[in-house]
Scaffold this motif. Sequence first.
Motif, PDB file in Angstrom:
ATOM      1  N   VAL A  17      31.036  35.949  31.534  1.00  0.00           N
ATOM      2  CA  VAL A  17      31.326  35.638  32.906  1.00  0.00           C
ATOM      3  C   VAL A  17      32.212  34.472  33.101  1.00  0.00           C
ATOM      4  O   VAL A  17      32.055  33.484  32.539  1.00  0.00           O
ATOM      5  CB  VAL A  17      30.112  35.356  34.081  1.00  0.00           C
ATOM      6  CG1 VAL A  17      30.642  34.831  35.327  1.00  0.00           C
ATOM      7  CG2 VAL A  17      29.173  36.489  33.940  1.00  0.00           C
ATOM      8  N   ASN A  18      33.570  34.698  33.595  1.00  0.00           N
ATOM      9  CA  ASN A  18      34.489  33.709  33.868  1.00  0.00           C
ATOM     10  C   ASN A  18      34.263  33.047  35.053  1.00  0.00           C
ATOM     11  O   ASN A  18      34.583  33.229  36.308  1.00  0.00           O
ATOM     12  CB  ASN A  18      36.094  34.430  33.925  1.00  0.00           C
ATOM     13  CG  ASN A  18      37.009  33.227  33.960  1.00  0.00           C
ATOM     14  OD1 ASN A  18      36.798  32.096  34.786  1.00  0.00           O
ATOM     15  ND2 ASN A  18      38.084  33.606  32.940  1.00  0.00           N
ATOM     16  N   VAL A  19      33.727  31.787  34.914  1.00  0.00           N
ATOM     17  CA  VAL A  19      32.989  30.924  36.213  1.00  0.00           C
ATOM     18  C   VAL A  19      34.267  30.643  37.156  1.00  0.00           C
ATOM     19  O   VAL A  19      34.211  30.980  38.272  1.00  0.00           O
ATOM     20  CB  VAL A  19      32.252  29.749  35.661  1.00  0.00           C
ATOM     21  CG1 VAL A  19      31.821  29.063  36.926  1.00  0.00           C
ATOM     22  CG2 VAL A  19      31.155  30.291  35.018  1.00  0.00           C
ATOM     23  N   ALA A  20      35.267  30.173  36.801  1.00  0.00           N
ATOM     24  CA  ALA A  20      36.477  29.901  37.438  1.00  0.00           C
ATOM     25  C   ALA A  20      36.983  31.128  38.353  1.00  0.00           C
ATOM     26  O   ALA A  20      37.131  31.076  39.500  1.00  0.00           O
ATOM     27  CB  ALA A  20      37.741  29.250  36.560  1.00  0.00           C
ATOM     28  N   ASN A  21      37.305  32.465  37.672  1.00  0.00           N
ATOM     29  CA  ASN A  21      37.477  33.600  38.333  1.00  0.00           C
ATOM     30  C   ASN A  21      36.582  33.973  39.335  1.00  0.00           C
ATOM     31  O   ASN A  21      36.961  34.351  40.543  1.00  0.00           O
ATOM     32  CB  ASN A  21      37.879  34.546  37.465  1.00  0.00           C
ATOM     33  CG  ASN A  21      39.016  34.471  36.502  1.00  0.00           C
ATOM     34  OD1 ASN A  21      39.861  33.416  36.815  1.00  0.00           O
ATOM     35  ND2 ASN A  21      39.186  35.221  35.588  1.00  0.00           N
ATOM     36  N   ALA A  22      35.303  33.844  39.079  1.00  0.00           N
ATOM     37  CA  ALA A  22      34.377  34.270  39.930  1.00  0.00           C
ATOM     38  C   ALA A  22      34.263  33.382  41.259  1.00  0.00           C
ATOM     39  O   ALA A  22      34.021  33.771  42.446  1.00  0.00           O
ATOM     40  CB  ALA A  22      32.974  34.356  39.149  1.00  0.00           C
ATOM     41  N   MET A  23      34.333  32.070  41.157  1.00  0.00           N
ATOM     42  CA  MET A  23      34.398  31.047  42.131  1.00  0.00           C
ATOM     43  C   MET A  23      35.621  31.497  42.933  1.00  0.00           C
ATOM     44  O   MET A  23      35.276  31.394  44.159  1.00  0.00           O
ATOM     45  CB  MET A  23      34.554  29.745  41.813  1.00  0.00           C
ATOM     46  CG  MET A  23      33.361  29.213  40.819  1.00  0.00           C
ATOM     47  SD  MET A  23      31.720  28.957  41.770  1.00  0.00           S
ATOM     48  CE  MET A  23      32.319  27.816  42.941  1.00  0.00           C
ATOM     49  N   VAL A  24      36.813  31.531  42.504  1.00  0.00           N
ATOM     50  CA  VAL A  24      37.994  32.057  43.292  1.00  0.00           C
ATOM     51  C   VAL A  24      37.472  33.359  44.011  1.00  0.00           C
ATOM     52  O   VAL A  24      37.863  33.510  45.281  1.00  0.00           O
ATOM     53  CB  VAL A  24      39.248  32.212  42.286  1.00  0.00           C
ATOM     54  CG1 VAL A  24      40.281  32.748  43.143  1.00  0.00           C
ATOM     55  CG2 VAL A  24      39.821  30.944  41.760  1.00  0.00           C
ATOM     56  N   LYS A  25      36.949  34.223  43.398  1.00  0.00           N
ATOM     57  CA  LYS A  25      36.801  35.564  44.194  1.00  0.00           C
ATOM     58  C   LYS A  25      35.793  35.102  45.131  1.00  0.00           C
ATOM     59  O   LYS A  25      35.937  36.073  46.253  1.00  0.00           O
ATOM     60  CB  LYS A  25      36.199  36.582  43.140  1.00  0.00           C
ATOM     61  CG  LYS A  25      35.951  38.018  43.568  1.00  0.00           C
ATOM     62  CD  LYS A  25      35.553  38.795  42.609  1.00  0.00           C
ATOM     63  CE  LYS A  25      35.581  40.221  43.308  1.00  0.00           C
ATOM     64  NZ  LYS A  25      34.996  41.281  42.167  1.00  0.00           N
ATOM     65  N   MET A  26      35.007  34.263  44.969  1.00  0.00           N
ATOM     66  CA  MET A  26      33.849  34.217  46.075  1.00  0.00           C
ATOM     67  C   MET A  26      34.427  33.611  47.326  1.00  0.00           C
ATOM     68  O   MET A  26      34.200  33.956  48.282  1.00  0.00           O
ATOM     69  CB  MET A  26      32.707  33.178  45.528  1.00  0.00           C
ATOM     70  CG  MET A  26      31.598  32.953  46.434  1.00  0.00           C
ATOM     71  SD  MET A  26      30.295  31.788  45.799  1.00  0.00           S
ATOM     72  CE  MET A  26      31.480  29.928  45.730  1.00  0.00           C
ATOM     73  N   ILE A  27      35.417  32.812  47.160  1.00  0.00           N
ATOM     74  CA  ILE A  27      36.036  32.265  48.325  1.00  0.00           C
ATOM     75  C   ILE A  27      37.101  33.145  48.813  1.00  0.00           C
ATOM     76  O   ILE A  27      37.107  33.265  50.195  1.00  0.00           O
ATOM     77  CB  ILE A  27      37.111  30.955  47.850  1.00  0.00           C
ATOM     78  CG1 ILE A  27      36.306  29.920  47.246  1.00  0.00           C
ATOM     79  CG2 ILE A  27      37.986  30.563  48.936  1.00  0.00           C
ATOM     80  CD1 ILE A  27      37.436  28.827  46.529  1.00  0.00           C
ATOM     81  N   GLU A  28      37.684  33.992  48.271  1.00  0.00           N
ATOM     82  CA  GLU A  28      38.430  35.312  48.482  1.00  0.00           C
ATOM     83  C   GLU A  28      37.647  36.157  49.570  1.00  0.00           C
ATOM     84  O   GLU A  28      38.017  36.642  50.878  1.00  0.00           O
ATOM     85  CB  GLU A  28      39.242  36.040  47.614  1.00  0.00           C
ATOM     86  CG  GLU A  28      40.170  35.296  47.064  1.00  0.00           C
ATOM     87  CD  GLU A  28      40.957  36.083  45.642  1.00  0.00           C
ATOM     88  OE1 GLU A  28      40.498  37.082  45.457  1.00  0.00           O
ATOM     89  OE2 GLU A  28      41.935  35.615  45.250  1.00  0.00           O
TER      90      GLU A  28
END
Length: 246
Positions: free
Chosen positions: A206-217
Amino acid sequence: MDRFLYLSMSGAKEALRAQTSNNHNLANASTTGFRANLEAFQTRAVAGSGHASRAYAIDAMTGWDETQGALQSTGRDLDVGIQGPGWIAVQAADGREAYTRAGDLRIDPSGILMNGAGHPVLGDAGPVSIPPNASVMIGADGTVSIVPIGSGPETMAQVGRIKLVNPPAQALARGEDGLFRQADGADAAPDANVRVVSGALESSNVNVANAMVKMIELSRQFDLQVKAMRTAEENAASSAQLLKST
């Protein structure tokens, strides 16, 4: 207005569903050997009378990320990480053969080799059984060897071999228990080309940074759909008021 409200409602529902899957990935960012779920929005036309002028989005699981996680050294003899493609065969709770990348192995009190989730590790003839020993070693090909109690390293003997498989990714499906199985229900054949590294574990991919950005989107998309539902309600109220005034 009812179509406008329906589209907004379905958009909010699918955004929330995608958020659930993304949060599941984030929750498993530190799970050994975890493979991230892949999601995508797809467009669907609204069926019904009239012109096909409305479309809504649905969130669909498109598969899972095949990228290998990083191998992290632990120095523990029973920890194994798969180097490259491949899977460790285990026995699921339903008794069927299943596959995992988690190589955090241990030996239960009865001598059965288990993974960290409590699933027996399978060998050539069922679960791998480890006799009482002074030490255990796992070779690159999955061979399990022990040094008997009270003996020296020169007495090392092979007691089993972990079943390592490598079925095509498209033939595998993830179950609710997190284990993978072949979609046709058959057991995969052993693959001698699969290699493991002893004393290491594969981290989650899991790419944590990408997942966090996706969560915001996704959170912003959900808020937008909720605002659209409020607008549909306001428009309906205004229309009703106009009809009353006439």
